[in-house]
Enzyme design. Structure first.
Site, PDB file in Angstrom:
ATOM      1  N   ASP A   1       0.830  -1.217   0.000  1.00 22.70           N
ATOM      2  CA  ASP A   1       0.000   0.000   0.000  1.00 22.70           C
ATOM      3  C   ASP A   1       0.866   1.271   0.000  1.00 22.70           C
ATOM      4  O   ASP A   1       0.703   2.145   0.885  1.00 22.70           O
ATOM      5  CB  ASP A   1      -0.911   0.018   1.246  1.00 22.70           C
ATOM      6  CG  ASP A   1      -1.649  -1.299   1.461  1.00 22.70           C
ATOM      7  OD1 ASP A   1      -2.045  -1.910   0.461  1.00 22.70           O
ATOM      8  OD2 ASP A   1      -1.826  -1.695   2.633  1.00 22.70           O
TER       9      ASP A   1
ATOM     10  N   GLU B   1     -11.433  -0.226  -2.846  1.00 23.75           N
ATOM     11  CA  GLU B   1     -10.585   0.355  -1.787  1.00 23.75           C
ATOM     12  C   GLU B   1      -9.429   1.106  -2.466  1.00 23.75           C
ATOM     13  O   GLU B   1      -9.396   1.251  -3.672  1.00 23.75           O
ATOM     14  CB  GLU B   1     -10.041  -0.746  -0.860  1.00 23.75           C
ATOM     15  CG  GLU B   1      -9.165  -1.777  -1.565  1.00 23.75           C
ATOM     16  CD  GLU B   1      -8.792  -2.960  -0.682  1.00 23.75           C
ATOM     17  OE1 GLU B   1      -9.258  -3.066   0.471  1.00 23.75           O
ATOM     18  OE2 GLU B   1      -8.017  -3.817  -1.164  1.00 23.75           O
TER      19      GLU B   1
HETATM   20  O1  FUB Z   1      -2.999  -3.670   3.636  1.00 23.84           O
HETATM   21  C1  FUB Z   1      -4.275  -3.959   4.133  1.00 23.84           C
HETATM   22  C2  FUB Z   1      -5.316  -3.660   3.125  1.00 23.84           C
HETATM   23  O2  FUB Z   1      -5.080  -4.424   1.961  1.00 23.84           O
HETATM   24  C3  FUB Z   1      -5.328  -2.239   2.628  1.00 23.84           C
HETATM   25  O3  FUB Z   1      -5.846  -1.321   3.539  1.00 23.84           O
HETATM   26  C4  FUB Z   1      -6.086  -2.430   1.391  1.00 23.84           C
HETATM   27  O4  FUB Z   1      -6.066  -1.340   0.526  1.00 23.84           O
HETATM   28  C5  FUB Z   1      -5.424  -3.661   0.817  1.00 23.84           C
HETATM   29  O5  FUB Z   1      -4.257  -3.359   0.118  1.00 23.84           O
END
Ligand code: FUB
Length: 342
Positions: free
Chosen positions: A32, A242
């Site tokens: 991320d 997301e």
């Molecule tokens: O790294 C945990 C979660 O996985 C992140 O918050 C999301 O965007 C995904 O990459």
């Protein structure tokens, strides 16, 4: 015999691994990547993946991260320095676990680290922590940002110095549970299961001058299709899942995000940081690993995509960050990247 041997360039072309971007660090697992240029240097605020021995599930419980470490680079392709622990969950009074994808911002001599975490009731909120040093350590506020929920904060500061936080994530990120404005656990573990209705949209809120609170309540980031209609919940290759990130170029606002279960990074273009945004295409085809999460930043005369995959571990929850150049067409659209050819 010599003539029948392939030329060196042909040999290389058949070995796709030679063209893969390489992990920026190998000593720890990182994901991320939220990249920012501060004073000409590049800083990456990634998740710090660990193996907590929790089996994979659709809520992402295997992503059991507990702290953050900042990466620093002097020049593209240069040495990457891994900072010490910048913030640990034990130093965040309101948080219990799941220190997921963070972001950072700078204003008036202070660096701000924004991060999602689960509170004692297992509900995600977004916290803020400050430091005078971009590498940290950061000191967390005692409470999460009032009115914040879900995951994946991304803070964008416009050329007029106004800042905006984009956030949200469905499934394990719990955005579906806030569809009424209040936390509703009965909304379930994925989405609202309304395929022919507008998809759950990410949220945006203008930041107050103190960068620690919302100046106005979060509102929907509208992602529209080419006909001006909201992208539908059933359109899993287009709808938001997301990993929000805002990038501005030539006066246009590129709202970028992950599609989660279809594993694309997408973009939608608008004329205002608050939207609406019109879907424009994919940025990155699926990488190795379930999640895809990125940032886009101009640095050293080029535009870079920071992203992650699971090249080092082969495991979904143990990721490694990478960078590669992003190329734009003359009309402002983005040339889609195949991660297996970079
Ligand atoms: O790294 C945990 C979660 O996985 C992140 O918050 C999301 O965007 C995904 O990459």
């Amino acid at each position: 015999e010599k003539a029948s041997e392939p030329a060196a360039s042909e040999t290389a072309a058949t070995d796709s691994s030679k063209f893969l971007s390489q992990p920026l660090v190998t000593e720890i697992f990182t994901a991320d990547p939220s990249a920012h240029v501060f004073d000409g240097k590049l800083y990456i605020y990634p998740s710090h993946d660990i193996d907590a021995g929790i089996p994979d599930d659709d809520l992402g419980n295997q992503y059991a991260m507990r702290d953050y470490r900042v990466l620093e680079m002097d020049k593209p392709g240069g040495k990457v320095t891994i900072g010490p622990v910048a913030l640990d969950v034990d130093d965040v009074p309101w948080a219990e676990k799941s220190m997921w994808a963070p972001d950072a911002a700078y204003k008036n001599g202070t660096y701000y680290l924004y991060f999602p975490a689960k509170d004692k009731d297992g509900v995600f909120h977004i916290g803020v922590a400050t430091s005078k040093d971009p590498m940290g350590p950061f000191k967390a506020d005692p409470e999460p940002i009032a009115g914040s929920y879900s995951i994946d904060p991304a803070v964008f500061t416009d050329t007029d110095n106004e800042s905006y936080m984009y956030f949200g994530g469905i499934w394990g990120g719990q955005l579906q549970r806030w569809h009424t404005g209040k936390y509703d656990e009965s909304a379930g573990e994925t989405d609202l299961k309304q395929d022919d209705k507008p998809a759950l949209m990410p949220k945006v809120a203008k930041m107050s001058a103190d960068m620690k609170s919302f100046a106005s309540p979060p509102q929907d980031v509208e992602i529209l299709d080419q006909n001006g209609k909201p992208v539908l919940g059933g359109d899993h290759e287009k709808r938001f899942f997301e990993a929000a990130w805002m990038y501005k170029r030539n006066g246009k606002y590129y709202f970028t995000y992950s599609t989660g279960d279809t594993h694309f990074l997408n973009y939608a273009i608008g004329d205002s940081p608050m939207g609406p945004f019109t879907y424009a295409g994919h940025i990155l085809k699926p990488v190795q690993g379930w999640t895809s999460h990125h940032s886009i930043v101009d640095w050293d005369g080029k535009t870079w995509l920071f992203y992650h995959d699971t090249q080092l571990s082969g495991k979904n929850h143990l990721r490694n960050v990478k960078m590669t150049e992003l190329t734009f067409n003359p009309d402002g659209t983005i040339q889609e990247i195949d991660p297996f050819k970079h």
